[in-house]
Design an enzyme around this catalytic site. Structure first.
Site, mmCIF file in Angstrom:
data_model
loop_
_atom_site.group_PDB
_atom_site.id
_atom_site.type_symbol
_atom_site.label_atom_id
_atom_site.label_comp_id
_atom_site.label_asym_id
_atom_site.label_seq_id
_atom_site.Cartn_x
_atom_site.Cartn_y
_atom_site.Cartn_z
ATOM 1 N N GLY A 21 5.767 8.301 -5.245
ATOM 2 C CA GLY A 21 4.883 9.180 -4.491
ATOM 3 C C GLY A 21 3.611 9.619 -5.200
ATOM 4 O O GLY A 21 3.082 10.701 -4.914
ATOM 5 N N MET A 99 8.357 1.274 1.856
ATOM 6 C CA MET A 99 8.772 -0.114 1.642
ATOM 7 C C MET A 99 9.586 -0.695 2.805
ATOM 8 O O MET A 99 10.492 -1.499 2.582
ATOM 9 C CB MET A 99 9.574 -0.218 0.334
ATOM 10 C CG MET A 99 8.812 0.237 -0.884
ATOM 11 S SD MET A 99 7.289 -0.700 -1.152
ATOM 12 C CE MET A 99 7.969 -2.215 -1.824
ATOM 13 N N LEU A 102 7.324 -2.488 9.536
ATOM 14 C CA LEU A 102 7.385 -1.790 10.818
ATOM 15 C C LEU A 102 7.213 -2.793 11.958
ATOM 16 O O LEU A 102 6.460 -3.765 11.837
ATOM 17 C CB LEU A 102 6.283 -0.730 10.871
ATOM 18 C CG LEU A 102 6.460 0.383 9.831
ATOM 19 C CD1 LEU A 102 5.180 1.181 9.642
ATOM 20 C CD2 LEU A 102 7.619 1.310 10.205
ATOM 21 N N HIS A 118 -2.742 -0.574 -0.340
ATOM 22 C CA HIS A 118 -2.149 -1.787 -0.906
ATOM 23 C C HIS A 118 -2.852 -2.112 -2.226
ATOM 24 O O HIS A 118 -4.085 -2.068 -2.296
ATOM 25 C CB HIS A 118 -2.291 -2.959 0.073
ATOM 26 C CG HIS A 118 -1.696 -4.217 -0.472
ATOM 27 N ND1 HIS A 118 -0.335 -4.381 -0.630
ATOM 28 C CD2 HIS A 118 -2.277 -5.347 -0.939
ATOM 29 C CE1 HIS A 118 -0.102 -5.576 -1.164
ATOM 30 N NE2 HIS A 118 -1.260 -6.172 -1.360
ATOM 31 N N ASP A 154 0.479 -5.905 5.182
ATOM 32 C CA ASP A 154 -0.727 -5.713 4.368
ATOM 33 C C ASP A 154 -1.950 -6.340 5.014
ATOM 34 O O ASP A 154 -2.780 -6.991 4.356
ATOM 35 C CB ASP A 154 -0.515 -6.279 2.945
ATOM 36 C CG ASP A 154 0.679 -5.628 2.267
ATOM 37 O OD1 ASP A 154 0.916 -4.444 2.508
ATOM 38 O OD2 ASP A 154 1.387 -6.320 1.524
ATOM 39 N N GLU A 183 -6.488 3.764 -6.749
ATOM 40 C CA GLU A 183 -5.767 4.078 -5.499
ATOM 41 C C GLU A 183 -5.839 5.570 -5.209
ATOM 42 O O GLU A 183 -6.082 5.989 -4.072
ATOM 43 C CB GLU A 183 -4.294 3.651 -5.610
ATOM 44 C CG GLU A 183 -4.083 2.149 -5.686
ATOM 45 C CD GLU A 183 -2.603 1.779 -5.688
ATOM 46 O OE1 GLU A 183 -1.814 2.429 -4.976
ATOM 47 O OE2 GLU A 183 -2.229 0.832 -6.404
HETATM 48 C C1 GRF Z 1 1.222 1.749 -4.782
HETATM 49 O O1 GRF Z 1 0.809 0.799 -5.703
HETATM 50 C C2 GRF Z 1 0.746 1.394 -3.401
HETATM 51 O O2 GRF Z 1 -0.479 0.751 -3.395
HETATM 52 C C3 GRF Z 1 1.823 0.454 -2.913
HETATM 53 O O3 GRF Z 1 3.020 0.985 -3.422
HETATM 54 C C4 GRF Z 1 2.738 1.743 -4.609
HETATM 55 C C5 GRF Z 1 3.279 3.113 -4.369
HETATM 56 O O4 GRF Z 1 3.145 3.935 -5.496
HETATM 57 N N1 GRF Z 1 1.807 0.339 -1.483
HETATM 58 P P1 GRF Z 1 3.336 5.486 -5.351
HETATM 59 O O5 GRF Z 1 4.728 5.710 -4.756
HETATM 60 O O6 GRF Z 1 2.271 6.011 -4.462
HETATM 61 O O7 GRF Z 1 3.247 6.036 -6.740
#
Ligand code: GRF
Length: 224
Positions: A21, A99, A102, A118, A154, A183
């Site tokens: 998270g 994960m 959908l 992503h 994605d 991110e």
């Molecule tokens: C991130 O790298 C995101 O881009 C991918 O899954 C990972 C999740 O990491 N979809 P976090 O749980 O937000 O730390």
């Protein structure tokens, strides 16, 4: 004099997680600013052991576990998900390391109101283990993307991307750590644009309204 604050009600956001998270935390931090146009009304995990649940609770947020394994299939799982998301009155769904794939039905229901982050510059390197695959492929530039969710994994109109160079001595871990920092910058930026109503979708493209012209949609300059 203070900057004028928008009087528009904040958009209500449901964040879906499966793991640590850290992107959810970046959204929590952004939403902590009263001037941010969105607030998190619920954090939902499909796994009871997701570390992100503790982080969300520590931030005083309402959390719910909807365990996909408790349902006979994707549709009933998603029906429970939808019921909860509607009960909390969410306007926007942010997938943050969620994960589960959908179904097209769920995606259509939330069309252009559900976004995902992503860890690659889509359409390159969709799927898992992106940093390993980037190094293996020898590409020079990597990054991350916030995009609208479509039924294909994605895939979907791109809202914001961050790009960074792949260094000759990078490992998947070192590269992944630099991407993760980006991110955490672009997810709040994309949510802000969406919540402010500055993003519209035309075909496969997300168009950002002219009012947001000063927003760097490709970040940062390639020197990082
Ligand atoms: C991130 O790298 C995101 O881009 C991918 O899954 C990972 C999740 O990491 N979809 P976090 O749980 O937000 O730390």
């Amino acid at each position: 004099m203070n900057a004028p604050q928008s009087t528009a009600p904040r958009k209500r956001v449901a964040v879906l997680i499966s793991g640590r998270g850290s992107n959810m935390e970046a959204l929590i931090a952004a939403c902590a600013d009263p001037a941010f146009p969105a607030g998190i009304v619920s954090v939902i995990s499909n796994r009871a052991d997701a570390k992100g649940l503790e982080r969300a609770q520590a931030a005083g947020l309402s959390t719910t576990v909807i365990d996909h394994k408790a349902f006979a299939g994707r549709e009933p799982f998603e029906a429970a998900l939808s019921a909860h998301i509607e009960a909390v009155g969410a306007d926007i769904i942010c997938l943050a390391g969620f994960m589960r794939l959908l179904t097209a039905g769920f995606v259509t229901r939330w069309q252009d109101r559900m976004i995902n982050i992503h860890p690659s510059l889509i359409p390159a390197f969709r799927g898992l283990h992106t940093h390993e695959r980037v190094i293996e492929a020898g590409v020079r530039v990597h990054g991350c993307t916030v995009h609208f969710v479509r039924a294909e994994m994605d895939d979907g109109p791109i809202i914001v991307q961050a790009a960074l160079p792949v260094r000759p001595d990078d490992t998947a871990d070192s590269l992944g750590a630099r991407v993760l920092t980006r991110e955490h910058q672009i997810y709040p930026l994309a949510l802000r644009l969406l919540a402010e109503g500055k993003v519209r979708v035309e075909g496969n493209r997300a168009i950002i309204d002219a009012a947001a012209d000063d927003t760097p949609l490709i970040t940062p300059p390639l020197s990082a």
